[in-house]
Design a protein around this motif. Structure first.
Motif, PDB file in Angstrom:
ATOM      1  N   LEU A  56       0.825  -1.213   0.000  1.00 57.99           N
ATOM      2  CA  LEU A  56       0.000   0.000   0.000  1.00 57.99           C
ATOM      3  C   LEU A  56       0.857   1.261   0.000  1.00 57.99           C
ATOM      4  CD1 LEU A  56      -2.850  -1.012   2.462  1.00 57.99           C
ATOM      5  CD2 LEU A  56      -2.997  -0.748  -0.017  1.00 57.99           C
ATOM      6  N   ASP A  57       1.939   1.248   0.768  1.00 52.72           N
ATOM      7  CA  ASP A  57       2.848   2.400   0.785  1.00 52.72           C
ATOM      8  C   ASP A  57       3.471   2.629  -0.584  1.00 52.72           C
ATOM      9  OD1 ASP A  57       2.375   2.983   3.440  1.00 52.72           O
ATOM     10  OD2 ASP A  57       4.172   1.945   4.175  1.00 52.72           O
ATOM     11  N   ALA A  58       3.890   1.550  -1.237  1.00 57.80           N
ATOM     12  CA  ALA A  58       4.490   1.672  -2.569  1.00 57.80           C
ATOM     13  C   ALA A  58       3.483   2.202  -3.573  1.00 57.80           C
ATOM     14  CB  ALA A  58       5.039   0.320  -3.027  1.00 57.80           C
ATOM     15  N   GLU A  59       2.247   1.746  -3.497  1.00 61.24           N
ATOM     16  CA  GLU A  59       1.203   2.209  -4.407  1.00 61.24           C
ATOM     17  C   GLU A  59       0.883   3.687  -4.163  1.00 61.24           C
ATOM     18  OE1 GLU A  59      -1.675   1.889  -7.494  1.00 61.24           O
ATOM     19  OE2 GLU A  59       0.162   0.832  -6.982  1.00 61.24           O
ATOM     20  N   ALA A  60       0.832   4.092  -2.898  1.00 57.04           N
ATOM     21  CA  ALA A  60       0.583   5.501  -2.581  1.00 57.04           C
ATOM     22  C   ALA A  60       1.710   6.383  -3.109  1.00 57.04           C
ATOM     23  CB  ALA A  60       0.430   5.677  -1.071  1.00 57.04           C
ATOM     24  N   ALA A  61       2.941   5.930  -2.975  1.00 57.89           N
ATOM     25  CA  ALA A  61       4.077   6.696  -3.497  1.00 57.89           C
ATOM     26  C   ALA A  61       4.020   6.791  -5.018  1.00 57.89           C
ATOM     27  CB  ALA A  61       5.392   6.047  -3.051  1.00 57.89           C
ATOM     28  N   ARG A  62       3.647   5.692  -5.672  1.00 58.66           N
ATOM     29  CA  ARG A  62       3.533   5.698  -7.125  1.00 58.66           C
ATOM     30  C   ARG A  62       2.459   6.682  -7.581  1.00 58.66           C
ATOM     31  NH1 ARG A  62       0.477   4.014 -11.134  1.00 58.66           N
ATOM     32  NH2 ARG A  62      -1.076   3.075  -9.769  1.00 58.66           N
ATOM     33  N   SER A  68       2.104  14.319  -9.300  1.00 62.75           N
ATOM     34  CA  SER A  68       3.009  15.454  -9.453  1.00 62.75           C
ATOM     35  C   SER A  68       3.499  15.558 -10.894  1.00 62.75           C
ATOM     36  CB  SER A  68       4.177  15.366  -8.477  1.00 62.75           C
ATOM     37  OG  SER A  68       4.981  14.253  -8.767  1.00 62.75           O
ATOM     38  N   GLN A  69       3.687  14.408 -11.545  1.00 64.69           N
ATOM     39  CA  GLN A  69       4.084  14.417 -12.953  1.00 64.69           C
ATOM     40  C   GLN A  69       2.976  15.038 -13.810  1.00 64.69           C
ATOM     41  OE1 GLN A  69       4.547  10.528 -14.626  1.00 64.69           O
ATOM     42  NE2 GLN A  69       5.589  11.271 -16.454  1.00 64.69           N
ATOM     43  N   LEU A  70       1.733  14.686 -13.561  1.00 62.45           N
ATOM     44  CA  LEU A  70       0.613  15.264 -14.305  1.00 62.45           C
ATOM     45  C   LEU A  70       0.490  16.760 -14.053  1.00 62.45           C
ATOM     46  CD1 LEU A  70      -2.147  12.531 -13.893  1.00 62.45           C
ATOM     47  CD2 LEU A  70      -0.872  13.106 -15.963  1.00 62.45           C
ATOM     48  N   CYS A  71       0.758  17.179 -12.828  1.00 64.84           N
ATOM     49  CA  CYS A  71       0.690  18.610 -12.509  1.00 64.84           C
ATOM     50  C   CYS A  71       1.768  19.384 -13.261  1.00 64.84           C
ATOM     51  CB  CYS A  71       0.840  18.827 -11.010  1.00 64.84           C
ATOM     52  SG  CYS A  71      -0.615  18.341 -10.068  1.00 64.84           S
ATOM     53  N   ALA A  82      -7.671  21.297  -8.643  1.00 61.17           N
ATOM     54  CA  ALA A  82      -6.870  22.473  -8.942  1.00 61.17           C
ATOM     55  C   ALA A  82      -7.280  23.649  -8.050  1.00 61.17           C
ATOM     56  CB  ALA A  82      -7.017  22.854 -10.413  1.00 61.17           C
ATOM     57  N   GLU A  83      -8.576  23.759  -7.772  1.00 63.47           N
ATOM     58  CA  GLU A  83      -9.062  24.827  -6.896  1.00 63.47           C
ATOM     59  C   GLU A  83      -8.535  24.676  -5.483  1.00 63.47           C
ATOM     60  OE1 GLU A  83     -13.295  24.646  -7.133  1.00 63.47           O
ATOM     61  OE2 GLU A  83     -13.342  25.198  -9.248  1.00 63.47           O
ATOM     62  N   ARG A  84      -8.368  23.440  -5.040  1.00 62.23           N
ATOM     63  CA  ARG A  84      -7.857  23.203  -3.675  1.00 62.23           C
ATOM     64  C   ARG A  84      -6.353  23.416  -3.605  1.00 62.23           C
ATOM     65  NH1 ARG A  84     -10.546  17.525  -2.786  1.00 62.23           N
ATOM     66  NH2 ARG A  84      -8.452  16.989  -3.448  1.00 62.23           N
ATOM     67  N   GLY A  85      -5.730  23.562  -4.741  1.00 64.55           N
ATOM     68  CA  GLY A  85      -4.289  23.758  -4.745  1.00 64.55           C
ATOM     69  C   GLY A  85      -3.499  22.472  -4.722  1.00 64.55           C
ATOM     70  N   ASP A  86      -4.088  21.384  -5.212  1.00 64.40           N
ATOM     71  CA  ASP A  86      -3.386  20.103  -5.204  1.00 64.40           C
ATOM     72  C   ASP A  86      -2.240  20.062  -6.202  1.00 64.40           C
ATOM     73  OD1 ASP A  86      -4.978  19.161  -3.217  1.00 64.40           O
ATOM     74  OD2 ASP A  86      -6.239  17.916  -4.486  1.00 64.40           O
ATOM     75  N   CYS A  87      -2.228  20.971  -7.141  1.00 64.86           N
ATOM     76  CA  CYS A  87      -1.134  21.011  -8.114  1.00 64.86           C
ATOM     77  C   CYS A  87      -0.132  22.069  -7.744  1.00 64.86           C
ATOM     78  CB  CYS A  87      -1.672  21.306  -9.521  1.00 64.86           C
ATOM     79  SG  CYS A  87      -2.228  19.828 -10.364  1.00 64.86           S
TER      80      CYS A  87
END
Length: 87
Positions: A56-62, A68-71, A82-87
């Motif tokens: 689960l930790d590895a999947e969350a990191a992936r 972040s890559q998509l952002c 985007a409104e919440r500032g996740d990017c």
């Protein structure tokens, strides 16, 4: 021949609803059954919990890395993220 009369001769089937259980919960249940309840390997319970947590930790990191890559590329996230500032 009326429709209802034609339908009376057909076999009927009942399909049970499948409970929605995550694969993680299913794996933990199998692990618990094999280790503690059925005594297949009493020492494996801790190892199996660690395996699930590490997976689960590895999947969350992936997923975090992918987000972040998509952002950086300016793609992918929903407008409410985007409104919440996740990017």
């Amino acid at each position: 021949m009326p429709l209802l009369e034609a339908l009376t001769g057909l076999p009927t089937y009942r399909v049970e609803r499948v409970r929605k259980v995550s694969n993680t919960r299913r794996l933990m249940a199998l692990s618990r059954l094999l280790t503690t309840l059925h005594a297949v390997d009493m020492t494996a319970w801790d190892g199996s919990k660690k395996l699930v947590i590490d997976t689960l930790d590895a999947e969350a990191a992936r997923l975090k890395k992918r987000r972040s890559q998509l952002c950086r590329e300016g793609e992918g996230l929903r407008p409410d993220h985007a409104e919440r500032g996740d990017c």
